[in-house]
Design an enzyme around this catalytic site. Sequence first.
Site, mmCIF file in Angstrom:
data_model
loop_
_atom_site.group_PDB
_atom_site.id
_atom_site.type_symbol
_atom_site.label_atom_id
_atom_site.label_comp_id
_atom_site.label_asym_id
_atom_site.label_seq_id
_atom_site.Cartn_x
_atom_site.Cartn_y
_atom_site.Cartn_z
ATOM 1 N N PRO A 233 0.906 -1.231 -0.139
ATOM 2 C CA PRO A 233 -0.047 0.166 -0.061
ATOM 3 C C PRO A 233 0.860 1.250 0.123
ATOM 4 O O PRO A 233 1.805 1.402 0.819
ATOM 5 C CB PRO A 233 -0.805 -0.232 1.413
ATOM 6 C CG PRO A 233 -1.053 -1.521 1.278
ATOM 7 C CD PRO A 233 0.398 -1.979 0.969
ATOM 8 N N CYS A 234 0.542 2.051 -1.005
ATOM 9 C CA CYS A 234 1.273 3.378 -1.128
ATOM 10 C C CYS A 234 0.791 4.542 -0.343
ATOM 11 O O CYS A 234 1.424 5.590 -0.320
ATOM 12 C CB CYS A 234 1.439 3.650 -2.620
ATOM 13 S SG CYS A 234 0.094 4.026 -3.645
ATOM 14 N N GLN A 235 -0.774 4.586 -0.057
ATOM 15 C CA GLN A 235 -1.041 5.744 0.468
ATOM 16 C C GLN A 235 -0.586 6.361 1.513
ATOM 17 O O GLN A 235 -0.344 7.623 1.829
ATOM 18 C CB GLN A 235 -2.649 5.443 0.824
ATOM 19 C CG GLN A 235 -3.572 4.893 -0.492
ATOM 20 C CD GLN A 235 -3.607 3.402 -0.478
ATOM 21 O OE1 GLN A 235 -2.604 2.711 -0.162
ATOM 22 N NE2 GLN A 235 -4.692 2.927 -1.000
ATOM 23 N N PHE B 229 2.442 6.882 2.030
ATOM 24 C CA PHE B 229 3.669 7.387 1.338
ATOM 25 C C PHE B 229 3.550 8.485 0.336
ATOM 26 O O PHE B 229 4.251 9.269 -0.172
ATOM 27 C CB PHE B 229 4.849 6.409 1.111
ATOM 28 C CG PHE B 229 5.038 5.377 2.229
ATOM 29 C CD1 PHE B 229 5.882 5.698 3.331
ATOM 30 C CD2 PHE B 229 4.562 3.857 1.851
ATOM 31 C CE1 PHE B 229 5.942 4.897 4.222
ATOM 32 C CE2 PHE B 229 4.685 3.147 2.996
ATOM 33 C CZ PHE B 229 5.290 3.527 4.120
#
Length: 324
Positions: free
Chosen positions: A79-81, A83
Amino acid sequence: MERIINKNKKYKLVSLFSGIGGLDLGFDYSGFDIVWANDMDKYAVQSYIANVGKNIVQGDIRLVKNTIPEHDVLVGGFPCQPFSSLGKLEGFDDSQGRGTLFFEIMDIIKTHDTKVVVLENVKNILSHNKGETFRRIKDEFEDAGYRLFSEVLNSADFGVPQRRNRLFMIAFNKKYYDIQTFDFPNPEKLKVTTQDLLDKNVEAKYFLTKKVAETVLSRGKNNAVSEPTIDLPISKTLTATMHKWHRASQDNYFTDKKNYDKYCDDNRIPIRRLTPNECRKLQGFPSDWKYVVSDLQCYRQFGNAVTVNVSYAVAKKIREVMDK
């Protein structure tokens, strides 16, 4: 890109946070055998089963990781949210617990003595928390006995007209691979524009109504002023929220007089958003893709996906190392 049938399957691969399989397809095309995959989103799992394979388990990785089989390679677009510059930038302290999923990955690869790890994330993770987040990631891999290589790759350099910069992290277990350098794939000259990929027939629902156009084509106000841009030959980054009719300074919109004249009334203007099928093309998914979810879910899925062209290029380089 179209599907590549590779019958020389040699290495067992596990996929985490698989989504609809952008990473997975690239590795499948390169001869990796996907033995287990996981995602907690039921709609993503539906698309994965219809288009990639049935070896996917729906559920929270923290609850199903004990069912992961032995494997050679682990891939994951975790999950990139936490960062992303579009999120709250909470990082490892993300209030929803997504930032700590990286440490679940580390636990899994230590348990299974995984030979190669491939992670993908937003490039902002490099500068997050003044670089401390990425330094922590490097230290974790080093302490676990891996040598980590990283590179920001742009989808537009691999055959699709989309400006999408993502960080790829490749970690080799030093017990199995004594390498000092890793050659990431070289950029290629882009031969197509977004206009080359646009659908021939597009329904009225994808065109802006006059009311929505007032917001989409506005410059904004106060501290959020930015010029609207449409008809770009290289699309802006596809996002998981593009179904929300963001302003044209953020999302992709195109003039389409031909379909407007065929399908629209005076309540709409001849400017439209991308269709889900066009998003598929801009992410490199094959033309035989089966749509088994709603438009809204398609936008989310393609916006969250790893570009297949990029995954394929990276996978080929990793296979070269492993074959040697």
